[in-house]
Design a protein around this motif. Structure first.
Motif, mmCIF file in Angstrom:
data_model
loop_
_atom_site.group_PDB
_atom_site.id
_atom_site.type_symbol
_atom_site.label_atom_id
_atom_site.label_comp_id
_atom_site.label_asym_id
_atom_site.label_seq_id
_atom_site.Cartn_x
_atom_site.Cartn_y
_atom_site.Cartn_z
ATOM 1 N N VAL A 29 70.585 -31.280 -9.652
ATOM 2 C CA VAL A 29 70.523 -31.616 -8.224
ATOM 3 C C VAL A 29 71.322 -32.882 -7.941
ATOM 4 N N VAL A 30 71.210 -33.855 -8.815
ATOM 5 C CA VAL A 30 71.973 -35.100 -8.616
ATOM 6 C C VAL A 30 73.474 -34.815 -8.610
ATOM 7 N N GLN A 31 73.948 -33.962 -9.515
ATOM 8 C CA GLN A 31 75.381 -33.641 -9.542
ATOM 9 C C GLN A 31 75.817 -32.914 -8.272
ATOM 10 N N LEU A 32 74.983 -32.041 -7.764
ATOM 11 C CA LEU A 32 75.298 -31.380 -6.499
ATOM 12 C C LEU A 32 75.355 -32.398 -5.361
ATOM 13 N N LEU A 33 74.440 -33.348 -5.387
ATOM 14 C CA LEU A 33 74.436 -34.391 -4.354
ATOM 15 C C LEU A 33 75.660 -35.296 -4.446
ATOM 16 N N VAL A 34 76.149 -35.529 -5.660
ATOM 17 C CA VAL A 34 77.378 -36.323 -5.818
ATOM 18 C C VAL A 34 78.527 -35.623 -5.104
ATOM 19 N N PHE A 35 78.662 -34.320 -5.331
ATOM 20 C CA PHE A 35 79.747 -33.597 -4.669
ATOM 21 C C PHE A 35 79.572 -33.614 -3.157
ATOM 22 N N VAL A 36 78.363 -33.411 -2.688
ATOM 23 C CA VAL A 36 78.109 -33.439 -1.241
ATOM 24 C C VAL A 36 78.464 -34.809 -0.672
ATOM 25 N N ALA A 37 78.044 -35.862 -1.346
ATOM 26 C CA ALA A 37 78.336 -37.207 -0.854
ATOM 27 C C ALA A 37 79.838 -37.474 -0.805
ATOM 28 N N VAL A 38 80.546 -37.092 -1.847
ATOM 29 C CA VAL A 38 81.992 -37.319 -1.882
ATOM 30 C C VAL A 38 82.692 -36.469 -0.829
ATOM 31 N N SER A 39 82.324 -35.199 -0.750
ATOM 32 C CA SER A 39 83.050 -34.287 0.138
ATOM 33 C C SER A 39 82.649 -34.406 1.601
ATOM 34 N N ARG A 40 81.494 -34.955 1.883
ATOM 35 C CA ARG A 40 81.056 -35.069 3.282
ATOM 36 C C ARG A 40 81.237 -36.466 3.853
ATOM 37 N N PHE A 41 81.104 -37.474 2.997
ATOM 38 C CA PHE A 41 81.098 -38.837 3.502
ATOM 39 C C PHE A 41 82.316 -39.665 3.119
ATOM 40 N N LEU A 42 82.889 -39.417 1.949
ATOM 41 C CA LEU A 42 84.031 -40.220 1.517
ATOM 42 C C LEU A 42 85.364 -39.546 1.829
ATOM 43 N N PHE A 43 85.526 -38.305 1.376
ATOM 44 C CA PHE A 43 86.795 -37.588 1.525
ATOM 45 C C PHE A 43 86.520 -36.154 1.963
ATOM 46 N N ARG A 44 86.528 -35.923 3.243
ATOM 47 C CA ARG A 44 86.176 -34.602 3.765
ATOM 48 C C ARG A 44 87.123 -33.506 3.292
ATOM 49 N N ALA A 45 88.348 -33.828 3.007
ATOM 50 C CA ALA A 45 89.326 -32.807 2.617
ATOM 51 C C ALA A 45 89.491 -32.705 1.094
ATOM 52 N N ILE A 46 88.572 -33.278 0.341
ATOM 53 C CA ILE A 46 88.777 -33.334 -1.107
ATOM 54 C C ILE A 46 88.775 -31.945 -1.739
ATOM 55 N N SER A 47 87.982 -31.035 -1.224
ATOM 56 C CA SER A 47 87.979 -29.675 -1.767
ATOM 57 C C SER A 47 89.339 -29.019 -1.561
ATOM 58 N N ASP A 48 89.918 -29.209 -0.386
ATOM 59 C CA ASP A 48 91.261 -28.673 -0.132
ATOM 60 C C ASP A 48 92.284 -29.306 -1.060
ATOM 61 N N ARG A 49 92.134 -30.594 -1.298
ATOM 62 C CA ARG A 49 93.077 -31.299 -2.181
ATOM 63 C C ARG A 49 92.972 -30.780 -3.617
ATOM 64 N N ILE A 50 91.764 -30.499 -4.061
ATOM 65 C CA ILE A 50 91.583 -29.945 -5.403
ATOM 66 C C ILE A 50 92.214 -28.562 -5.473
ATOM 67 N N THR A 51 91.990 -27.759 -4.443
ATOM 68 C CA THR A 51 92.580 -26.420 -4.393
ATOM 69 C C THR A 51 94.104 -26.492 -4.453
ATOM 70 N N GLU A 52 94.672 -27.522 -3.807
ATOM 71 C CA GLU A 52 96.125 -27.717 -3.799
ATOM 72 C C GLU A 52 96.648 -28.271 -5.122
ATOM 73 N N GLY A 53 95.744 -28.656 -6.017
ATOM 74 C CA GLY A 53 96.158 -29.147 -7.326
ATOM 75 C C GLY A 53 96.315 -30.653 -7.412
ATOM 76 N N CYS A 54 95.743 -31.393 -6.478
ATOM 77 C CA CYS A 54 95.834 -32.858 -6.513
ATOM 78 C C CYS A 54 94.947 -33.378 -7.643
ATOM 79 N N THR A 55 95.579 -33.754 -8.726
ATOM 80 C CA THR A 55 94.844 -34.205 -9.907
ATOM 81 C C THR A 55 94.008 -35.442 -9.608
ATOM 82 N N ALA A 56 94.517 -36.331 -8.781
ATOM 83 C CA ALA A 56 93.758 -37.537 -8.437
ATOM 84 C C ALA A 56 92.424 -37.180 -7.796
#
Length: 135
Positions: free
Chosen positions: A86-113
């Protein structure tokens, strides 16, 4: 020595089997919860997705390994392992909702950073979590 081994082997098999089942369940649920499809991206050679998933998995596995060493029983380990998931799921939610909303798209595009950031955050939080998990 052989007597100790044969006495301890069933406990090892029980904990290891439960840990593998927990890990497979975690990876399945995590992959379903994220907007991008990690396994398909990894099969296609997407390093960002691989980095993200490996970091997240390590962030899950480290606390589970600590719990295995301290758990009173397999069910106790499974409960604390569920907390780690659950904590790991919350980490992803926190990053993708509050820090970088487009991070999932960036990962899909191959942005290694982006993959490295999400995986690194998961690993870091997992290490902190492991230090706190002494049931």
């Amino acid at each position: 020595m052989l007597g100790y081994f044969t006495a301890a082997l069933p406990h090892f098999l029980a904990y290891f089997g439960a840990a593998i089942a927990l890990a497979v369940t975690f990876l399945f649920l995590y992959a379903q919860a994220t907007p991008h499809r990690e396994f398909a991206l990894i099969r296609a050679g997407n390093v960002a997705a691989a980095t993200q998933l490996v970091g997240t998995f390590l962030g899950f596995a480290v606390p589970v390994s600590i719990v295995i060493g301290h758990a009173a029983s397999v069910p106790d380990m499974l409960l604390w392992g569920a907390v780690a998931a659950v904590v790991q799921l919350l980490v992803f939610v926190a990053v993708s909702r509050f820090l970088f909303r487009a991070i999932s798209d960036r990962i899909t595009e191959g942005c290694t950073a982006s993959g490295l950031f999400v995986g690194g955050m998961g690993l870091g939080v997992g290490i902190l979590q492991a230090a706190c998990m002494v049931p």
